[in-house]
Each structure stands twice: as structure tokens, then as C-alpha cells.
Design a protein around this motif. Structure first.
Motif, short mmCIF file in Angstrom:
data_model
loop_
_atom_site.label_atom_id
_atom_site.label_comp_id
_atom_site.label_asym_id
_atom_site.label_seq_id
_atom_site.Cartn_x
_atom_site.Cartn_y
_atom_site.Cartn_z
N PRO A 66 0.83 -1.19 0.00
CA PRO A 66 0.00 0.00 0.00
C PRO A 66 0.87 1.25 0.00
CG PRO A 66 -0.01 -1.03 2.16
CD PRO A 66 0.73 -1.94 1.23
N SER A 67 0.45 2.22 -0.77
CA SER A 67 1.20 3.47 -0.81
C SER A 67 0.24 4.62 -0.53
CB SER A 67 1.85 3.67 -2.18
OG SER A 67 0.86 3.75 -3.17
N ASN A 68 0.79 5.71 -0.13
CA ASN A 68 -0.03 6.88 0.13
C ASN A 68 -0.31 7.58 -1.19
OD1 ASN A 68 0.16 6.35 2.84
ND2 ASN A 68 1.94 7.66 3.12
N ALA A 69 -1.57 7.76 -1.51
CA ALA A 69 -1.94 8.42 -2.75
C ALA A 69 -1.76 9.93 -2.58
CB ALA A 69 -3.38 8.10 -3.11
N ALA A 70 -1.24 10.54 -3.60
CA ALA A 70 -1.01 11.98 -3.58
C ALA A 70 -2.09 12.68 -4.39
CB ALA A 70 0.35 12.30 -4.16
N GLU A 71 -2.30 13.94 -4.10
CA GLU A 71 -3.19 14.75 -4.92
C GLU A 71 -2.32 15.66 -5.75
OE1 GLU A 71 -6.88 17.91 -4.71
OE2 GLU A 71 -6.03 17.13 -2.87
N ILE A 72 -2.48 15.57 -7.06
CA ILE A 72 -1.68 16.36 -7.99
C ILE A 72 -2.58 17.42 -8.59
CG2 ILE A 72 -0.31 16.28 -10.10
CD1 ILE A 72 0.16 13.29 -9.40
N LYS A 73 -2.16 18.67 -8.50
CA LYS A 73 -2.93 19.77 -9.06
C LYS A 73 -2.23 20.29 -10.31
CE LYS A 73 -4.80 21.13 -4.64
NZ LYS A 73 -4.96 22.20 -3.65
N VAL A 74 -3.04 20.45 -11.38
CA VAL A 74 -2.50 20.90 -12.67
C VAL A 74 -3.21 22.19 -13.05
CG1 VAL A 74 -2.19 20.33 -15.10
CG2 VAL A 74 -2.08 18.52 -13.37
N LEU A 75 -2.44 23.24 -13.27
CA LEU A 75 -2.97 24.52 -13.72
C LEU A 75 -2.97 24.49 -15.24
CD1 LEU A 75 -3.92 27.35 -12.86
CD2 LEU A 75 -1.54 28.08 -13.00
N THR A 76 -4.13 24.64 -15.86
CA THR A 76 -4.24 24.50 -17.31
C THR A 76 -5.22 25.52 -17.88
OG1 THR A 76 -4.76 22.96 -19.09
CG2 THR A 76 -6.05 22.75 -17.10
N THR A 77 -5.14 25.70 -19.20
CA THR A 77 -6.09 26.55 -19.90
C THR A 77 -7.20 25.68 -20.48
OG1 THR A 77 -4.89 26.37 -21.97
CG2 THR A 77 -4.29 28.20 -20.53
N ARG A 78 -8.26 26.32 -20.95
CA ARG A 78 -9.38 25.57 -21.53
C ARG A 78 -8.96 24.79 -22.76
NH1 ARG A 78 -14.34 26.68 -19.39
NH2 ARG A 78 -14.45 28.56 -18.15
N ALA A 79 -8.00 25.26 -23.51
CA ALA A 79 -7.57 24.58 -24.73
C ALA A 79 -7.01 23.19 -24.43
CB ALA A 79 -6.52 25.43 -25.44
N MET A 80 -6.36 23.01 -23.31
CA MET A 80 -5.76 21.72 -22.95
C MET A 80 -6.64 20.90 -22.01
SD MET A 80 -2.94 21.44 -24.53
CE MET A 80 -2.17 20.09 -23.67
N ASN A 81 -7.77 21.45 -21.59
CA ASN A 81 -8.61 20.79 -20.59
C ASN A 81 -9.09 19.41 -21.05
OD1 ASN A 81 -10.05 20.48 -18.20
ND2 ASN A 81 -11.90 21.32 -19.14
N HIS A 82 -9.57 19.29 -22.28
CA HIS A 82 -10.11 18.03 -22.77
C HIS A 82 -9.04 16.93 -22.79
CE1 HIS A 82 -12.69 15.27 -24.89
NE2 HIS A 82 -11.77 15.11 -25.82
N VAL A 83 -7.88 17.27 -23.32
CA VAL A 83 -6.79 16.29 -23.41
C VAL A 83 -6.31 15.89 -22.01
CG1 VAL A 83 -4.42 15.94 -24.21
CG2 VAL A 83 -6.05 17.16 -25.65
N LEU A 84 -6.12 16.87 -21.14
CA LEU A 84 -5.64 16.56 -19.80
C LEU A 84 -6.66 15.80 -18.97
CD1 LEU A 84 -3.68 19.82 -18.91
CD2 LEU A 84 -2.76 17.56 -19.40
N THR A 85 -7.95 16.00 -19.22
CA THR A 85 -8.97 15.25 -18.51
C THR A 85 -8.85 13.76 -18.82
OG1 THR A 85 -10.47 17.14 -18.53
CG2 THR A 85 -11.46 15.00 -18.15
N GLU A 86 -8.66 13.43 -20.10
CA GLU A 86 -8.49 12.03 -20.48
C GLU A 86 -7.19 11.44 -19.92
OE1 GLU A 86 -9.03 11.23 -24.62
OE2 GLU A 86 -10.74 12.58 -24.75
N LEU A 87 -6.11 12.20 -20.02
CA LEU A 87 -4.82 11.72 -19.50
C LEU A 87 -4.87 11.55 -17.98
CD1 LEU A 87 -2.27 13.77 -21.60
CD2 LEU A 87 -2.73 11.32 -21.75
N ALA A 88 -5.51 12.49 -17.31
CA ALA A 88 -5.60 12.42 -15.85
C ALA A 88 -6.39 11.20 -15.41
CB ALA A 88 -6.22 13.69 -15.29
#
Length: 73
Positions: free
Chosen positions: A30-52
Motif C-alpha cells: 500500500p502506498s499513500n496516494a497523492a493529490e496532484i494539481k494541474v494549472l491549465t487553460t481551456r484549450a488543454m482541458n479536454h486532453v488533460l482530462t483524459e490523461l488524468a
């Protein structure tokens, strides 16, 4: 003859110990899950949502996308 037998026993015990260590290291732990925050623009939102989503399923870490307006030139 006896010396050869001891060497073989020592060799086999080393192999068993190495296999034991390999199994212990390969076992999931078991590992401790981290919360990763990504600052992005709307243009990259769709791609980053799928990758995330794929990253979260694979790693167990939570990704939060924060939308920001694009920088002004």
C-alpha cells in the motif's frame, strides 16, 4: 565429497534467499496516494482530462485540474 555437498547446499540456500527477496520486492504494497494539481487553460482541458483519468486508474493518485485564463500578451 563432503566439501562439494556443503558448497552445493550453500549455493541452493543463496538461490532460495534471492528468490525470497525478489518476491518480497515484487509484492504490491500500500502506498499513500497523492493529490496532484494541474494549472491549465481551456484549450488543454479536454486532453488533460483524459490523461488524468488514465493516470488516476494506473497509479491511484488523484489529479485535480484547475482552469485558468490564458496569459495576455
Amino acid at each position: 565429497m563432503k566439501h562439494s555437498r556443503c558448497r552445493r547446499l550453500l549455493y541452493l540456500s543463496r538461490i532460495v534467499a534471492m528468490i525470497g527477496f525478489a518476491i518480497a520486492l515484487a509484492a504490491p504494497s500500500p502506498s499513500n496516494a497523492a493529490e496532484i494539481k494541474v494549472l491549465t487553460t481551456r484549450a488543454m482541458n479536454h486532453v488533460l482530462t483524459e490523461l488524468a483519468g488514465a493516470f488516476e486508474r494506473g497509479s491511484g493518485h488523484k489529479v485535480t485540474l484547475i482552469l485558468a485564463p490564458p496569459p495576455r500578451s
